[in-house]
Every structure is written in C-alpha cells, then in structure tokens.
Design a protein around this motif. Structure first.
Motif, PDB file in Angstrom:
ATOM      1  N   ARG A 215       0.581  -1.022   0.097  1.00  0.00           N
ATOM      2  CA  ARG A 215       0.242   0.242  -0.088  1.00  0.00           C
ATOM      3  C   ARG A 215       0.698   1.198  -0.030  1.00  0.00           C
ATOM      4  N   ASP A 216       1.883   1.268   0.830  1.00  0.00           N
ATOM      5  CA  ASP A 216       2.961   2.205   0.725  1.00  0.00           C
ATOM      6  C   ASP A 216       3.680   2.873  -0.616  1.00  0.00           C
ATOM      7  N   VAL A 217       3.613   1.541  -1.197  1.00  0.00           N
ATOM      8  CA  VAL A 217       4.545   1.665  -2.654  1.00  0.00           C
ATOM      9  C   VAL A 217       3.189   2.211  -3.545  1.00  0.00           C
ATOM     10  N   ALA A 218       2.365   1.874  -3.436  1.00  0.00           N
ATOM     11  CA  ALA A 218       0.976   2.958  -4.598  1.00  0.00           C
ATOM     12  C   ALA A 218       0.611   3.334  -3.940  1.00  0.00           C
ATOM     13  N   ASP A 219       0.581   3.939  -2.956  1.00  0.00           N
ATOM     14  CA  ASP A 219       0.718   5.536  -2.231  1.00  0.00           C
ATOM     15  C   ASP A 219       1.390   7.293  -2.703  1.00  0.00           C
ATOM     16  N   THR A 220       2.981   6.193  -3.424  1.00  0.00           N
ATOM     17  CA  THR A 220       4.010   6.733  -3.427  1.00  0.00           C
ATOM     18  C   THR A 220       3.783   7.310  -4.771  1.00  0.00           C
ATOM     19  N   LEU A 221       3.003   5.935  -5.772  1.00  0.00           N
ATOM     20  CA  LEU A 221       3.548   5.896  -6.555  1.00  0.00           C
ATOM     21  C   LEU A 221       2.162   7.143  -7.015  1.00  0.00           C
TER      22      LEU A 221
END
Length: 324
Positions: A215-221
C-alpha cells in the motif's frame, strides 16, 4: 480416443483421468471469437502443465467453475468436495470461524480432473503450505508451512476503462519504482483488462506487513501521479484514473494463477511476459489464448526472477527514505 458416450480417458503423468462430455462447448464462438470445448481446455492444461504447476504446488486454491460454459452460471469453490479422489492433495487452513479444506494442484492429473469439473480459472493463495493434508491436520498447521507468510506480493493494475495504454504506462512507472527499491518483479497479463506485477518474497513477513508495504508503494506512486493513478478502493472515487490494487495481499485472498484460463470469449490466458514485451504495440490484457499461451510459456519469460526472493526490510528502508 473419445468414446461414443462422450468420455475420453486422458493420460496425465502416472494416472489416467476420465473426462466426461469432452465435446461440450465451454467457450461459444460468438462475435468472431473461436469456439472451444472441454476437450480443447483439457489439451491446453495438459500442454501447459510443466510451466504452470511450479506456480501452483503447495498453494490453496479457489476454483472458478462454469458447468455450462462461460455463458452459464458460475460459482467459486473453496472447500474440496468429499467425492474428489483421494489422490488429489488437500490442505486444511484456518478461517475466522473454523477451517476450510482447499484443493491443492500438485500434478497434471489434478489439473485434468479439475478441468473435467469445468474449473476454468484457478485462483491461488500468495503463500504456500507445502504439507500433505494428513500431515497438516496432525501438526495443527504449525510453522513449517507458514500459510500466513506470503512468498509473493502482487500489484493489480486495474484501468478505469478498457484502456491498455493506461495499464502499460502504470506498469512502467511501478516497475521503475520497484527497481529503485531493489525488488525483482515480473509481469503477467490477467487475461481480462489489466496486468499483475508479481514480486517474489522470502516469506519472512506476515500478510499484514506485506499489504502495508504494498500500500505504501502504491500510495507513493499515486502521490507522484495523482491525475493518472489512485489507491481509492471505491470506484466512485477513482474517476478516470487507474486503480493500483494491493488488496490481494491478505490472508485467504487469491490472485489468478499464471497460465490459467479466464472465462471470456476466445479463452484468454493469464500469461507471464518479460519487461521488454511491455513495449510491444500488439500487447493487451488478452494477448494470449489457449491457442498460443504454451508457445509463450516455452520462452520462460520469468527466468531468473522468481528464484531471487527478497525480504522487505531493506526495501522498506529505501521506501521510507524516498517518502521522507
């Protein structure tokens, strides 16, 4: 050879499996799509088994069954029926109010048997059990199998509309970020509308930790491209943006297995591909079908990727540094 009653005895590894009604049409030839029968599906799964089974062994399955073909009713099967043969592997795993006994596909005979049951699509867990049913029961499911520790992390790129250009762009952006985090990743068409990006893991983190990281990877993107990407779970909040879905990274959730057939016209297949193939202008989510997916499988598109699993600790530190 097909008998007069529509059955065919199929040699599958060390076993012979009787397939009934092999001429039954599962994929009608509507709208210019090619027609496929149960016998065609059996032939496909037998041919692709050597490439598909490594992605299935030891994993609980949810089976998507279409007894009357893709135009008829369908249902999802978790529990293994009692009438299934004893030689089919089963695994009993915990759920909120008890346990469920999932089918596990460890060999080509099981794959053929499930096809006879009109199981078109196999949805696999992202963790393994790797214990026979009897041993799992006697051990209480204790840590040697670790079904709560995924060895795969999946990002599902779901376009707002049937726009594969949007999917292609998002995959490129996510691939670059995963490279920056030093995580190996692999691409797969879903056979539906989008792509999956799969990251091999060492199985050191539990599902909650893996989903939080994803989720943090997706939010960063999404934060970097707010006009094109979103992590909003509600469709009404997404607008025309592509949804970076990480919800499959949870205990008892599943993702479509590599080389499984999808219940759409023409029998498209969820098919692994290389990153270089992402730029092919002919690529879309339904690029491969049961007519040519085995040929793609023989190119070994995920070579060297799944054999390099990672723990998420170092990647988490890199991500936190990127996010400030």
């Amino acid at each position: 050879m097909t008998h007069d009653d529509g059955t065919r005895k199929v040699r599958a590894g060390r076993r012979t499996v009787e397939v009934k009604r092999v001429d039954k049409v599962l994929f009608p030839g509507d709208g210019g799509a090619k027609e496929y029968t149960k016998g065609d599906l059996v032939d496909y799964y037998r041919s692709v088994a050597e490439f598909m089974l490594p992605h299935l062994r030891g994993r609980p399955l949810m089976l998507e069954r279409h007894p009357d073909g893709v135009d008829g009713p369908q249902f999802m099967q978790k529990n293994t029926p009692e009438h299934y043969p004893d030689w089919i592997s089963r695994v009993e795993v915990a759920k909120e109010d008890g346990t469920v006994c999932h089918t596990v596909c460890d060999d080509v005979a099981t794959l053929v048997f499930l096809t006879d049951q009109a199981c078109l699509t196999l949805h696999r867990w992202l963790s393994r059990t790797d214990l026979p049913h009897s041993r799992l029961r006697s051990s209480g499911g204790t840590p040697t199998d670790r079904p709560d520790r995924p060895d795969r992390m999946v990002f599902d790129l779901d376009p707002a509309e049937d726009d594969f250009g949007q999917v292609r762009e998002a995959a490129g952006l996510l691939g670059e970020l995963l490279d920056e985090l030093k995580l190996p990743s692999a691409l797969m068409t879903t056979g539906s509308r989008g792509l999956h990006i799969v990251v091999p893991l060492k199985g050191e983190e539990n599902f909650d930790q893996v989903r939080a990281f994803a989720r943090d990877v997706a939010d960063t993107l999404a934060d970097a491209h707010p006009d094109r990407l979103t992590t909003a779970a509600r469709k009404k909040d997404r607008g025309h943006r592509l949804y970076l879905d990480v919800q499959r990274n949870a205990y008892a959730q599943t993702a479509v297995a590599p080389y499984t057939v999808r219940p759409r016209p023409g029998a498209p297949v969820a098919t692994p591909l290389t990153w270089s193939e992402l730029d092919n202008p002919d690529l879309d989510a339904r690029r491969w079908t049961i007519a040519d997916a085995v040929e793609q499988a023989r190119t070994n598109p995920w070579e060297g990727v799944m054999s390099r699993p990672r723990a998420l600790g170092p990647a988490r530190r890199r991500l936190d540094a990127l996010r400030g």
